[in-house]
Every structure is written in structure tokens, then in C-alpha cells.
Write a protein that holds these residues in place. Structure first.
Motif, short mmCIF file in Angstrom:
data_model
loop_
_atom_site.label_atom_id
_atom_site.label_comp_id
_atom_site.label_asym_id
_atom_site.label_seq_id
_atom_site.Cartn_x
_atom_site.Cartn_y
_atom_site.Cartn_z
N TRP A 66 0.83 -1.21 0.00
CA TRP A 66 0.00 0.00 0.00
C TRP A 66 0.87 1.26 0.00
CZ3 TRP A 66 -3.69 -1.99 4.41
CH2 TRP A 66 -4.60 -2.89 3.85
N GLN A 67 1.92 1.24 0.80
CA GLN A 67 2.80 2.41 0.85
C GLN A 67 3.48 2.64 -0.50
OE1 GLN A 67 5.34 1.34 4.14
NE2 GLN A 67 4.01 2.32 5.67
N THR A 68 3.88 1.55 -1.14
CA THR A 68 4.49 1.67 -2.46
C THR A 68 3.49 2.22 -3.48
OG1 THR A 68 5.92 -0.22 -1.97
CG2 THR A 68 5.71 0.42 -4.28
N GLY A 69 2.22 1.86 -3.30
CA GLY A 69 1.19 2.34 -4.21
C GLY A 69 0.75 3.76 -3.95
N GLY A 70 1.30 4.40 -2.92
CA GLY A 70 0.99 5.80 -2.67
C GLY A 70 -0.24 6.05 -1.82
N ILE A 71 -0.74 5.03 -1.13
CA ILE A 71 -1.90 5.22 -0.26
C ILE A 71 -1.46 6.01 0.97
CG2 ILE A 71 -3.64 4.05 1.14
CD1 ILE A 71 -3.57 1.76 -0.80
N PRO A 72 -2.18 7.07 1.33
CA PRO A 72 -1.79 7.89 2.49
C PRO A 72 -1.73 7.07 3.78
CG PRO A 72 -3.45 9.02 1.18
CD PRO A 72 -3.35 7.62 0.64
N LEU A 73 -0.83 7.46 4.67
CA LEU A 73 -0.66 6.75 5.94
C LEU A 73 -1.93 6.80 6.79
CD1 LEU A 73 2.98 7.80 6.93
CD2 LEU A 73 2.21 5.63 5.96
N GLU A 74 -2.68 7.91 6.68
CA GLU A 74 -3.90 8.02 7.47
C GLU A 74 -4.91 6.96 7.07
OE1 GLU A 74 -2.48 10.41 5.83
OE2 GLU A 74 -1.72 11.80 7.36
N GLU A 75 -5.04 6.72 5.77
CA GLU A 75 -5.97 5.70 5.30
C GLU A 75 -5.50 4.30 5.69
OE1 GLU A 75 -6.92 6.04 1.20
OE2 GLU A 75 -7.42 8.17 1.30
N ILE A 76 -4.20 4.08 5.61
CA ILE A 76 -3.67 2.78 6.03
C ILE A 76 -3.94 2.54 7.51
CG2 ILE A 76 -1.55 1.43 6.33
CD1 ILE A 76 -0.44 2.73 3.84
N GLN A 77 -3.79 3.59 8.32
CA GLN A 77 -4.04 3.45 9.75
C GLN A 77 -5.50 3.15 10.02
OE1 GLN A 77 -1.74 3.35 12.06
NE2 GLN A 77 -3.29 2.98 13.66
N LEU A 78 -6.40 3.78 9.27
CA LEU A 78 -7.83 3.50 9.44
C LEU A 78 -8.15 2.05 9.09
CD1 LEU A 78 -9.44 6.76 7.98
CD2 LEU A 78 -9.31 6.06 10.39
N ILE A 79 -7.53 1.56 8.03
CA ILE A 79 -7.76 0.16 7.63
C ILE A 79 -7.25 -0.79 8.70
CG2 ILE A 79 -7.19 -1.61 5.93
CD1 ILE A 79 -7.04 0.60 3.84
N LEU A 80 -6.08 -0.50 9.25
CA LEU A 80 -5.51 -1.37 10.28
C LEU A 80 -6.35 -1.34 11.56
CD1 LEU A 80 -1.68 -0.68 9.86
CD2 LEU A 80 -3.00 -2.64 9.04
N GLU A 81 -6.91 -0.18 11.88
CA GLU A 81 -7.78 -0.10 13.06
C GLU A 81 -9.05 -0.92 12.84
OE1 GLU A 81 -8.45 4.00 13.74
OE2 GLU A 81 -6.42 4.39 14.51
N TRP A 82 -9.59 -0.83 11.62
CA TRP A 82 -10.77 -1.65 11.31
C TRP A 82 -10.42 -3.14 11.40
CZ3 TRP A 82 -11.28 -5.30 7.46
CH2 TRP A 82 -12.56 -5.83 7.28
N TYR A 83 -9.24 -3.49 10.93
CA TYR A 83 -8.79 -4.88 11.00
C TYR A 83 -8.72 -5.35 12.45
CZ TYR A 83 -5.38 -8.64 11.39
OH TYR A 83 -4.74 -9.80 11.75
#
Length: 252
Positions: A66-83
Motif C-alpha cells: 500500500w505504501q508503495t502504491g501511494g496510499i496515504p498513511l492516514e488511510e492505512i491506519q484507518l484500515i488497520l484499526e478496522w482490522y
């Protein structure tokens, strides 16, 4: 084909009288709720089949992708919290509760709550076993649902000759479940695509489209709900039962 010639439907019963009749039948045939009772006891007291260990093993690789694909860290954090809130609470044994034909069950429990027998056992599933377990549990849910519906039909009908045989009930149930789920999936993708398109133009159009979908869904969901009725009550095949269901929901 003239659907009205398939069968002559009786006048629709009242809601209160239907509920009362259902309670009377269960009270006099307590075995009718045996399968739902066993399923709910298993869901409550039995082991949990989890997949969070599988997801944890690939989490770092997915985040890096995801980071390589340019997804913002905030969105990644939201996904991980949902996980963290969702995946550890998923019990794959929930696949035993299938639709539209399945054994009735209560609301699905969350988490590894304590039981009178202590903490439930936790079974982790790996990548190869995930699809195998999903298929096996779904198939068992279809078979169990067929046996449950047949047992209810046996209790309700006075003419036992109208009750579908065991093999026929299982076969027709699998066909109904497969076709209904295929139909829902076939409709889901174009609907989601249209929803995405309307969201690009106007929020008002999106809300209007969602309202239309809710109204249109009743024309699909209700006939699917009554689809198994003809199979178990009148020994009909899948397609005749589908036409009977459309007739039932259209004229009642």
C-alpha cells in the motif's frame, strides 16, 4: 407461461394467526427446533475458527504494498484499526448459517466471550485451509438447512406424501442456494458500478439511486425468501418453485 395456472393459492393468513399457529406447532413438536438448538449451542459453546493469524502473517507485506502504491498513511491506519476491531472476532463457523436455506440461529456472537465451560478453543486456519473450510462449512450449511426445512414441512403438513424426500430436498436446496447466491452476485457488480458512477456526479443522484435500489430489492429478495416453499411443501423442482414464489409474492 401462465404462472397463475401453476397452483391455486389460498387466501393469505393473518399475521397474528400465523404466529399463533407457529407457536402451537412448535409446542406440540419440540423436535422441530432441535437443529437450531444444536447449532446455537455449538456457536456459543464450541470452538472458534479464526483467520487472524493468517492475516497477521501477511499484514506487513500488504502495508508495504500500500505504501508503495501511494496510499496515504492516514488511510492505512484507518484500515488497520478496522482490522484490529473486526478480523479477530470473525468465526468461520458462521458459514454454517446459510441463506436463503439454512438452519435458523440467533445473532452471531462477537469475540471470545467466556462460556459456562470456560474460554472456547481457538482454531487458526491457514491459507490453503481457508477456502477448503469455507466450502465445507457452506456445503454443510446447505445440507443442514435442507434437513431442517424438511423436518419443519414434515411437522406442518398433514399429508406426509407431499413432503420432499431427503435426497431430493438436499439436491434442490443446493441448487436453490447456488442459483440465488449467483443471482445476487451477478446483480451486485453492475449495481456497485452504477453507484460509483452516480457518486461522481451528485450526492443527490446517489441518494436517489440508493432509494430506488431499496424499493427494487424487495422484488428480488422476497421471492427468493419464499423460493424453497414449493420444494419442501409441494415436491416442486427448483424452477417451478421459483415461479410459484413469484406468484405468491405478486398476489398476496
Amino acid at each position: 407461461m401462465d404462472v397463475s395456472k401453476i397452483e391455486n393459492l389460498p387466501p393469505p393468513p393473518g399475521i397474528i394467526s400465523s404466529i399463533k399457529a407457529g407457536f402451537d406447532v412448535v409446542a406440540s413438536h419440540i423436535t422441530a427446533i432441535l437443529l437450531p438448538l444444536l447449532l446455537n449451542l455449538f456457536m456459543w459453546l464450541g470452538p472458534r475458527l479464526r483467520m487472524d493469524a493468517l492475516f497477521d502473517s501477511i499484514k506487513d507485506d500488504v502495508v508495504s504494498l500500500w505504501q508503495t502504491g501511494g496510499i496515504p498513511l492516514e488511510e492505512i491506519q484507518l484500515i488497520l484499526e478496522w482490522y484490529d476491531r473486526t478480523i479477530p472476532n470473525v468465526n468461520l463457523f458462521w458459514f454454517l448459517r446459510t441463506l436463503p436455506i439454512g438452519i435458523s440461529s440467533l445473532l452471531l456472537p462477537k469475540g471470545t466471550l467466556d462460556t459456562p465451560l470456560g474460554d472456547p478453543a481457538i482454531w487458526q486456519v491457514g491459507a490453503p485451509g481457508l477456502f477448503g473450510w469455507t466450502f465445507l462449512l457452506t456445503f454443510l450449511g446447505w445440507v443442514g438447512g435442507a434437513l431442517y426445512y424438511r423436518s419443519v414441512a414434515w411437522v406442518v403438513l398433514t399429508d406426509k406424501a407431499q413432503v420432499a424426500g431427503v435426497f431430493s430436498a438436499i439436491l434442490q436446496s443446493i441448487l436453490i442456494s447456488f442459483l440465488s447466491n449467483f443471482l445476487m452476485m451477478a446483480l451486485l457488480f453492475p449495481v456497485m458500478f452504477l453507484l460509483f458512477l452516480t457518486a461522481q456526479f451528485s450526492v443527490f443522484l446517489t441518494n436517489l439511486f440508493v432509494l430506488f435500489l431499496c424499493l427494487a430489492a424487495m422484488w428480488i429478495i422476497v421471492p427468493i425468501f419464499f423460493w424453497p416453499l414449493g420444494v419442501f411443501m409441494k415436491k416442486q423442482n427448483v424452477f417451478t418453485s421459483m415461479l410459484s414464489s413469484i406468484q405468491l409474492t405478486r398476489f398476496t
